[in-house]
Scaffold this motif. Structure first.
Motif, PDB file in Angstrom:
ATOM      1  N   GLU A 165      -3.521   0.460  -3.334  1.00 18.61           N
ATOM      2  CA  GLU A 165      -3.190  -0.849  -2.792  1.00 18.61           C
ATOM      3  C   GLU A 165      -2.870  -1.819  -3.914  1.00 18.61           C
ATOM      4  O   GLU A 165      -3.396  -1.704  -5.015  1.00 18.61           O
ATOM      5  N   GLY A 166      -2.002  -2.759  -3.619  1.00 15.33           N
ATOM      6  CA  GLY A 166      -1.574  -3.759  -4.582  1.00 15.33           C
ATOM      7  C   GLY A 166      -0.273  -4.358  -4.080  1.00 15.33           C
ATOM      8  O   GLY A 166       0.090  -4.214  -2.923  1.00 15.33           O
ATOM      9  N   ARG A 167       0.440  -5.012  -4.953  1.00 17.97           N
ATOM     10  CA  ARG A 167       1.765  -5.552  -4.618  1.00 17.97           C
ATOM     11  C   ARG A 167       2.790  -4.776  -5.430  1.00 17.97           C
ATOM     12  O   ARG A 167       2.722  -4.760  -6.653  1.00 17.97           O
ATOM     13  N   GLY A 180       0.804  -1.208   0.000  1.00  9.42           N
ATOM     14  CA  GLY A 180       0.000   0.000   0.000  1.00  9.42           C
ATOM     15  C   GLY A 180       0.838   1.260   0.000  1.00  9.42           C
ATOM     16  O   GLY A 180       1.936   1.285   0.546  1.00  9.42           O
ATOM     17  N   LEU A 181       0.304   2.289  -0.645  1.00 10.02           N
ATOM     18  CA  LEU A 181       0.941   3.601  -0.679  1.00 10.02           C
ATOM     19  C   LEU A 181      -0.113   4.640  -0.331  1.00 10.02           C
ATOM     20  O   LEU A 181      -1.284   4.494  -0.692  1.00 10.02           O
TER      21      LEU A 181
END
Length: 123
Positions: free
Chosen positions: A27-29, A16-17
């Protein structure tokens, strides 16, 4: 940024950033680059290497340590990044007996000797 799980010691993933201004979240990888996981000491060596445009002699002057110590720290950085030493560098490395001999002669300090011995141990 922590890069290692405090429980199992596996590599952590960024998932997340957040924008500090508007609080937008993504959000993600996300993959972090190899520099993001360097320990602070090696990151400082990398910064100094860039700042001195790769001049190890200038790094020696700024750090106030011997050239072999600068070289050992830089080679440790290269190993951490997964880069192999250039051909012929293995022969140029000091072995344990040479480090102890230089310490005995007063050519290097105890701290420098410890640093060189740690670098040898990591090989």
């Amino acid at each position: 940024m922590p890069h290692e799980c405090p429980v199992c010691h596996d590599r952590l993933e960024v998932t997340g950033l957040v924008c500090p201004s508007c609080q937008t979240r993504v959000e993600g990888r996300f993959v972090v680059n190899e520099f993001a996981v360097l320990p602070p000491e090696q990151l400082e060596i990398l910064r100094l290497f860039v700042r001195t445009r790769g001049n190890l002699k200038e790094m020696e002057r700024i750090l106030g340590v011997s050239y072999p110590t600068v070289r050992a720290r830089f080679e440790g950085l290269l190993r951490s990044l997964g880069y192999e030493a250039a051909a012929g560098e293995d022969e140029a490395r000091l072995d344990r007996a040479q480090v102890l001999e230089r310490l005995e002669k007063g050519e290097i300090s105890a701290g420098e000797a410890a640093e060189l011995l740690r670098a040898l141990k990591k090989r």
